[in-house]
Design a protein around this motif. Structure first.
Motif, short mmCIF file in Angstrom:
data_model
loop_
_atom_site.label_atom_id
_atom_site.label_comp_id
_atom_site.label_asym_id
_atom_site.label_seq_id
_atom_site.Cartn_x
_atom_site.Cartn_y
_atom_site.Cartn_z
N GLN A 113 1.02 -1.30 -0.01
CA GLN A 113 0.17 0.13 0.13
C GLN A 113 0.72 1.22 -0.10
N GLU A 114 0.30 2.46 -0.43
CA GLU A 114 1.07 3.58 -0.57
C GLU A 114 1.20 4.12 0.99
N THR A 115 2.34 4.74 1.19
CA THR A 115 2.49 5.35 2.32
C THR A 115 1.18 6.51 2.63
N ARG A 116 1.01 6.43 3.89
CA ARG A 116 -0.29 7.33 4.18
C ARG A 116 0.46 8.46 5.20
N TYR A 117 -0.08 9.62 4.98
CA TYR A 117 0.44 10.63 5.77
C TYR A 117 -0.69 11.60 6.51
N ALA A 118 -0.53 12.19 7.40
CA ALA A 118 -1.33 13.07 8.67
C ALA A 118 -0.50 13.81 9.41
N SER A 119 -1.18 14.88 10.23
CA SER A 119 -0.68 15.63 11.29
C SER A 119 -0.25 14.74 12.27
N ASN A 120 -0.80 13.60 12.62
CA ASN A 120 -0.44 12.76 13.78
C ASN A 120 -0.70 11.46 13.68
N ILE A 121 -0.05 10.50 14.47
CA ILE A 121 -0.25 8.99 14.39
C ILE A 121 -1.67 8.82 14.76
N GLU A 122 -2.40 9.34 15.73
CA GLU A 122 -3.72 8.77 16.23
C GLU A 122 -4.77 9.09 15.12
N GLN A 123 -4.60 10.13 14.27
CA GLN A 123 -5.52 10.29 13.11
C GLN A 123 -5.25 9.28 11.86
N LEU A 124 -4.05 8.98 11.95
CA LEU A 124 -3.83 7.92 10.91
C LEU A 124 -4.42 6.33 11.11
N LEU A 125 -4.14 6.14 12.51
CA LEU A 125 -4.69 5.00 12.99
C LEU A 125 -6.38 4.90 12.94
N VAL A 126 -6.95 5.92 13.09
CA VAL A 126 -8.41 5.97 12.95
C VAL A 126 -8.73 5.92 11.48
N ASP A 127 -8.22 6.63 10.71
CA ASP A 127 -8.46 6.70 9.13
C ASP A 127 -8.24 5.20 8.45
N HIS A 128 -7.15 4.56 8.88
CA HIS A 128 -6.91 3.39 8.10
C HIS A 128 -6.83 2.26 8.78
N LEU A 129 -6.62 2.20 10.09
CA LEU A 129 -6.65 1.06 10.71
C LEU A 129 -8.06 0.73 11.44
N GLY A 130 -8.87 1.82 11.61
CA GLY A 130 -10.16 1.64 12.37
C GLY A 130 -9.93 1.83 13.79
N TRP A 131 -8.91 2.05 14.53
CA TRP A 131 -9.08 2.30 15.89
C TRP A 131 -7.81 3.12 16.14
N SER A 132 -7.75 3.62 17.23
CA SER A 132 -6.58 4.54 17.82
C SER A 132 -6.33 4.29 19.35
N ILE A 133 -4.84 4.76 19.53
CA ILE A 133 -4.72 4.68 20.84
C ILE A 133 -3.73 6.23 21.05
N PRO A 134 -4.01 6.60 22.43
CA PRO A 134 -3.70 8.17 22.77
C PRO A 134 -1.93 7.90 22.75
N ILE A 135 -1.29 8.01 21.40
CA ILE A 135 0.02 7.92 21.24
C ILE A 135 0.69 8.93 22.13
N ASP A 136 0.39 10.29 21.84
CA ASP A 136 1.14 11.24 22.64
C ASP A 136 1.41 11.11 23.97
N ASP A 137 0.24 10.60 24.66
CA ASP A 137 0.17 10.50 25.99
C ASP A 137 0.84 9.28 26.52
N LEU A 138 0.98 8.16 25.80
CA LEU A 138 1.79 6.88 26.00
C LEU A 138 3.13 7.33 26.17
N LYS A 139 3.67 8.32 25.52
CA LYS A 139 4.99 8.65 25.53
C LYS A 139 5.49 8.94 26.99
N THR A 140 4.50 9.29 28.02
CA THR A 140 4.99 9.66 29.28
C THR A 140 4.18 8.30 30.19
N TRP A 141 2.98 8.06 29.77
CA TRP A 141 2.49 7.09 30.64
C TRP A 141 3.28 5.61 30.49
#
Length: 207
Positions: A113-141
């Motif tokens: 598949q072609e590489t997809r782009y967005a402003s952040n990972i969370e939006q990419l996950l929702v758009d193309h995998l159907g679910w998301s996780i709080p990536i930015d917060d997990l950096k500290t959690w």
């Protein structure tokens, strides 16, 4: 006595059942094999690390089309002050996705598949995998810290099953571990009620 061979459908069902059982047992083992921290360990000073590299498993459950969906993946997590690399793979080791985030953009790579782009990972996950996780917060959690509104990182008490709410998520730090003199979570459970996916439940094992 002749024994009839298993039909392909039965073989497939047995394989799926076996894989699910292996994943379930691995998650239980990761929780039960971790000894509680001693009072001395829990009181050890902790610092938020700028460069980390971990791997583990993530199990996610959510609602879609009025049915409960679930997925369990292995992950490799590499984090620096300016970049984040995440590789997701199946229980059999097949790469599912590679994610890369910089201060200005994020990308998602999947096989054939072609590489997809967005402003952040969370939006990419929702758009193309159907679910998301709080990536930015997990950096500290994942390190046992919570990032406050003023951008200061506050250490989460190193107590088994410690719970609190942050950014709309209910978190439970199931257990902790000591790794090379650093105290950090071993398993984190997250829950959040969402409009799109109903009650989202995430279990993260950190190796």
């Amino acid at each position: 006595m002749n024994i009839a061979p298993l039909r392909p459908q039965n073989n497939y069902r047995s394989l799926v059942y076996g894989l699910c059982l292996m994943i379930y047992c691995a998650l239980l083992s990761a929780c039960s094999s971790t000894k509680p921290l001693t009072p001395q360990q829990a009181a050890m000073p902790r610092n938020l690390q700028e460069n980390v590299q971990w791997n583990g498993r993530i199990s996610l459950r959510y609602q879609e089309d009025q049915k409960e969906q679930s997925v369990t993946l292995n992950y490799d997590w590499q984090q620096t002050p300016s970049e984040l690399h995440i590789s997701l793979s199946s229980a059999l080791g097949q790469t599912v996705a590679k994610l890369h985030q910089t201060p200005s953009s994020a990308s998602l790579e999947q096989a054939k598949q072609e590489t997809r782009y967005a402003s952040n990972i969370e939006q990419l996950l929702v758009d193309h995998l159907g679910w998301s996780i709080p990536i930015d917060d997990l950096k500290t959690w994942l390190q046992g810290f919570d990032l406050q509104a003023n951008k200061s990182a506050v250490a989460i008490p190193a107590q088994d099953n410690f719970q609190f709410q942050s950014k709309g998520w209910q978190l439970r730090f199931v257990n902790w571990q000591e790794d090379a003199g650093q105290i950090r979570p071993k398993r984190i459970d997250l829950e959040k009620m969402t409009e799109q996916f109903g009650l989202v439940k995430i279990a993260i094992i950190i190796m």
